[in-house]
Design a protein around this motif. Sequence first.
Motif, PDB file in Angstrom:
ATOM      1  N   GLU A 159      -9.157   2.538  -7.058  1.00  0.00           N
ATOM      2  CA  GLU A 159      -8.457   2.251  -5.837  1.00  0.00           C
ATOM      3  C   GLU A 159      -9.316   1.082  -5.044  1.00  0.00           C
ATOM      4  O   GLU A 159     -10.608   1.100  -4.932  1.00  0.00           O
ATOM      5  CB  GLU A 159      -8.011   3.322  -4.955  1.00  0.00           C
ATOM      6  CG  GLU A 159      -7.448   2.872  -3.514  1.00  0.00           C
ATOM      7  CD  GLU A 159      -6.279   1.737  -3.638  1.00  0.00           C
ATOM      8  OE1 GLU A 159      -5.265   2.046  -4.406  1.00  0.00           O
ATOM      9  OE2 GLU A 159      -6.160   0.882  -2.999  1.00  0.00           O
TER      10      GLU A 159
ATOM     11  N   HIS B 274       0.773  -1.162  -0.091  1.00  0.00           N
ATOM     12  CA  HIS B 274       0.039  -0.063  -0.186  1.00  0.00           C
ATOM     13  C   HIS B 274       0.646   1.181   0.096  1.00  0.00           C
ATOM     14  O   HIS B 274       0.200   2.417  -0.001  1.00  0.00           O
ATOM     15  CB  HIS B 274      -1.031  -0.135   1.155  1.00  0.00           C
ATOM     16  CG  HIS B 274      -2.182  -0.866   1.153  1.00  0.00           C
ATOM     17  ND1 HIS B 274      -2.948  -1.308   2.075  1.00  0.00           N
ATOM     18  CD2 HIS B 274      -2.544  -1.484  -0.083  1.00  0.00           C
ATOM     19  CE1 HIS B 274      -3.570  -2.223   1.624  1.00  0.00           C
ATOM     20  NE2 HIS B 274      -3.669  -2.097   0.530  1.00  0.00           N
TER      21      HIS B 274
ATOM     22  N   LEU C 251       0.631  10.646  -6.347  1.00  0.00           N
ATOM     23  CA  LEU C 251       1.488  10.748  -7.580  1.00  0.00           C
ATOM     24  C   LEU C 251       0.461  11.358  -8.429  1.00  0.00           C
ATOM     25  O   LEU C 251       0.952  12.215  -9.318  1.00  0.00           O
ATOM     26  CB  LEU C 251       1.587   9.323  -8.130  1.00  0.00           C
ATOM     27  CG  LEU C 251       2.225   9.078  -9.509  1.00  0.00           C
ATOM     28  CD1 LEU C 251       3.370   9.693 -10.001  1.00  0.00           C
ATOM     29  CD2 LEU C 251       2.001   7.527  -9.769  1.00  0.00           C
TER      30      LEU C 251
ATOM     31  N   LEU D 295      -7.978   4.225   1.645  1.00  0.00           N
ATOM     32  CA  LEU D 295      -7.120   5.077   0.792  1.00  0.00           C
ATOM     33  C   LEU D 295      -7.716   5.664  -0.320  1.00  0.00           C
ATOM     34  O   LEU D 295      -7.442   6.848  -0.595  1.00  0.00           O
ATOM     35  CB  LEU D 295      -6.176   3.965  -0.247  1.00  0.00           C
ATOM     36  CG  LEU D 295      -5.138   3.102   0.825  1.00  0.00           C
ATOM     37  CD1 LEU D 295      -4.246   2.135  -0.174  1.00  0.00           C
ATOM     38  CD2 LEU D 295      -4.063   4.104   1.597  1.00  0.00           C
TER      39      LEU D 295
ATOM     40  N   ASP E 104     -11.956  -2.814  -7.914  1.00  0.00           N
ATOM     41  CA  ASP E 104     -10.802  -3.728  -8.627  1.00  0.00           C
ATOM     42  C   ASP E 104     -10.599  -3.180  -9.860  1.00  0.00           C
ATOM     43  O   ASP E 104     -11.361  -3.204 -10.729  1.00  0.00           O
ATOM     44  CB  ASP E 104     -11.159  -5.047  -8.497  1.00  0.00           C
ATOM     45  CG  ASP E 104     -10.145  -6.193  -9.254  1.00  0.00           C
ATOM     46  OD1 ASP E 104      -8.949  -5.827  -9.555  1.00  0.00           O
ATOM     47  OD2 ASP E 104     -10.541  -7.153  -9.229  1.00  0.00           O
ATOM     48  N   ALA E 105      -9.489  -2.726  -9.870  1.00  0.00           N
ATOM     49  CA  ALA E 105      -9.154  -2.172 -11.171  1.00  0.00           C
ATOM     50  C   ALA E 105      -9.084  -2.774 -12.364  1.00  0.00           C
ATOM     51  O   ALA E 105      -9.018  -2.699 -13.642  1.00  0.00           O
ATOM     52  CB  ALA E 105      -7.650  -1.036 -11.411  1.00  0.00           C
TER      53      ALA E 105
ATOM     54  N   THR F  87      -3.348   7.133  -2.579  1.00  0.00           N
ATOM     55  CA  THR F  87      -3.759   8.377  -1.897  1.00  0.00           C
ATOM     56  C   THR F  87      -3.643   9.232  -2.704  1.00  0.00           C
ATOM     57  O   THR F  87      -3.951  10.522  -2.542  1.00  0.00           O
ATOM     58  CB  THR F  87      -2.610   8.557  -0.869  1.00  0.00           C
ATOM     59  OG1 THR F  87      -1.253   8.659  -1.399  1.00  0.00           O
ATOM     60  CG2 THR F  87      -2.497   7.454   0.290  1.00  0.00           C
TER      61      THR F  87
ATOM     62  N   THR G 168       3.598   6.294  -3.501  1.00  0.00           N
ATOM     63  CA  THR G 168       4.528   6.829  -4.407  1.00  0.00           C
ATOM     64  C   THR G 168       5.557   7.666  -3.654  1.00  0.00           C
ATOM     65  O   THR G 168       5.253   9.033  -3.497  1.00  0.00           O
ATOM     66  CB  THR G 168       4.238   7.256  -5.734  1.00  0.00           C
ATOM     67  OG1 THR G 168       3.302   6.180  -6.029  1.00  0.00           O
ATOM     68  CG2 THR G 168       5.283   7.383  -6.748  1.00  0.00           C
TER      69      THR G 168
ATOM     70  N   ALA H 279      -4.268   2.493  -9.976  1.00  0.00           N
ATOM     71  CA  ALA H 279      -3.915   2.230  -8.685  1.00  0.00           C
ATOM     72  C   ALA H 279      -3.513   3.346  -8.057  1.00  0.00           C
ATOM     73  O   ALA H 279      -2.259   3.695  -7.461  1.00  0.00           O
ATOM     74  CB  ALA H 279      -2.663   1.257  -8.637  1.00  0.00           C
TER      75      ALA H 279
HETATM   76  N1  SAM Z   1       0.584   6.049  -6.490  1.00  0.00           N
HETATM   77  C1  SAM Z   1      -0.134   5.666  -5.421  1.00  0.00           C
HETATM   78  C2  SAM Z   1       0.012   6.992  -4.410  1.00  0.00           C
HETATM   79  O1  SAM Z   1       0.651   7.899  -4.637  1.00  0.00           O
HETATM   80  O2  SAM Z   1      -0.374   6.806  -3.034  1.00  0.00           O
HETATM   81  C3  SAM Z   1       0.490   4.450  -4.679  1.00  0.00           C
HETATM   82  C4  SAM Z   1       0.160   3.303  -5.347  1.00  0.00           C
HETATM   83  S1  SAM Z   1       0.724   1.718  -4.553  1.00  0.00           S
HETATM   84  C5  SAM Z   1       2.201   1.299  -5.101  1.00  0.00           C
HETATM   85  C6  SAM Z   1      -0.420   0.626  -5.356  1.00  0.00           C
HETATM   86  C7  SAM Z   1      -1.980   0.486  -5.017  1.00  0.00           C
HETATM   87  O3  SAM Z   1      -2.514  -0.303  -5.637  1.00  0.00           O
HETATM   88  C8  SAM Z   1      -2.253   0.431  -3.693  1.00  0.00           C
HETATM   89  O4  SAM Z   1      -2.881   1.353  -3.126  1.00  0.00           O
HETATM   90  C9  SAM Z   1      -3.215  -0.846  -3.788  1.00  0.00           C
HETATM   91  O5  SAM Z   1      -4.194  -0.917  -2.576  1.00  0.00           O
HETATM   92  C10 SAM Z   1      -3.872  -0.737  -5.095  1.00  0.00           C
HETATM   93  N2  SAM Z   1      -4.266  -1.769  -5.484  1.00  0.00           N
HETATM   94  C11 SAM Z   1      -3.703  -3.166  -5.415  1.00  0.00           C
HETATM   95  N3  SAM Z   1      -4.483  -4.079  -6.272  1.00  0.00           N
HETATM   96  C12 SAM Z   1      -5.410  -3.561  -6.906  1.00  0.00           C
HETATM   97  C13 SAM Z   1      -6.577  -3.609  -7.629  1.00  0.00           C
HETATM   98  N4  SAM Z   1      -6.813  -4.895  -8.091  1.00  0.00           N
HETATM   99  N5  SAM Z   1      -7.428  -2.798  -7.962  1.00  0.00           N
HETATM  100  C14 SAM Z   1      -7.271  -1.280  -7.531  1.00  0.00           C
HETATM  101  N6  SAM Z   1      -6.155  -1.247  -6.655  1.00  0.00           N
HETATM  102  C15 SAM Z   1      -5.157  -2.172  -6.401  1.00  0.00           C
END
Ligand code: SAM
Length: 329
Positions: free
Chosen positions: A147, A91, A128, A152, A173-174, A125, A94, A122
């Motif tokens: 998300e 979670h 990014l 989040l 779910d994306a 927060t 970035t 994804a």
């Molecule tokens: N760029 C974001 C930020 O600035 O906060 C951080 C991204 S983080 C590396 C990856 C995100 O993907 C997590 O918040 C996680 O909950 C989300 N995630 C994971 N699997 C997902 C899915 N199947 N669908 C949507 N979001 C998902």
Amino acid sequence: MESWFTKVDQTASLIQEELEVSYLEAVYLTGVNLFEGVILQEEILHNEVLSKRLKKEYESFDLAHMSKEELRKGYQLAILKGMKEATQAHHQMTPDAVSLFVSYLVSKMTSGKKVLSILDPAVGTANLLTALFNHLPGKEVTGFGIEVDDLLVKLALSNANLQEHQIEFFNQDALADLFIDPVDLVVCDLPVGYYPDDINSQKFQLKSNSGHSLAHHLFIEQSFRYTKPGGNLIFLVPNSMFEGDQAKALHDFIKEHGVIQGLLQLPTTMFKKKEHAKSIFILQKKGPDVKLPKQALLAELPTFSNKQAMEGMIQRIDQWFATEFEGQV
Ligand code: SAM
């Protein structure tokens, strides 16, 4: 910016104590109150002393005098504080240096565009995504953030509201169907690991033939689906993505649907473990006017604090954009 962080931190701590919620939840709640200019939690209104105190804190702060970047950075600090207590590694927000560097790439890429739509599938927060928005002055930008985690996405919403950005958020779910039209640009710090829904993964070309599929591969395929022909995609990817037995299928998929513009390796010192190191992967979806770049932008980025090396790198990248890109997005 510090006094803004202190304001969020103090008011969130008061709410946390009263409502017995997590600090992160309280950061969201105080963000909503600050944005709306009223206290929205009934329970707090019943506590006269606390509601008076919070009201005073909120009224003593003028959001209108803060820049969007200051608002983002201060709110981000509070979220980081909450995440230290609470969240699992996947979670993770970035890092700011990466968000700013990607913002620079995006502003170069989109220099020829006045109107722009951006998707982060994804969005976490929205740190990014909102950093990008803050570095695209003078453009009409609309954003979409997906998300799966409900806390989040709430933080993302209040983050974007405080910065007054036009972003629509979807808590889902994306990798399921998205209710958006294809965009000009996808930007995503990909979640890395296995995707647990084996039934849904069947609709992806990049599904694994045995066991769970790799989420980061499916995210790339899904992102292509929601990008306009000729649109761009920027991913933060694990360096290990180009190794292993699934790498060839991914490579073939990208060759079929897109063009690789560049791959910039982030300095490994940014990551606690070398195995977690990431790169910035820059792609373009195929389309009528899309050509292969004469030369892809391939580089290992220096440590961001090394000013001299960084300036040299920026010059090299500027040069690359000038010769190859010319604001095609
Ligand atoms: N760029 C974001 C930020 O600035 O906060 C951080 C991204 S983080 C590396 C990856 C995100 O993907 C997590 O918040 C996680 O909950 C989300 N995630 C994971 N699997 C997902 C899915 N199947 N669908 C949507 N979001 C998902």
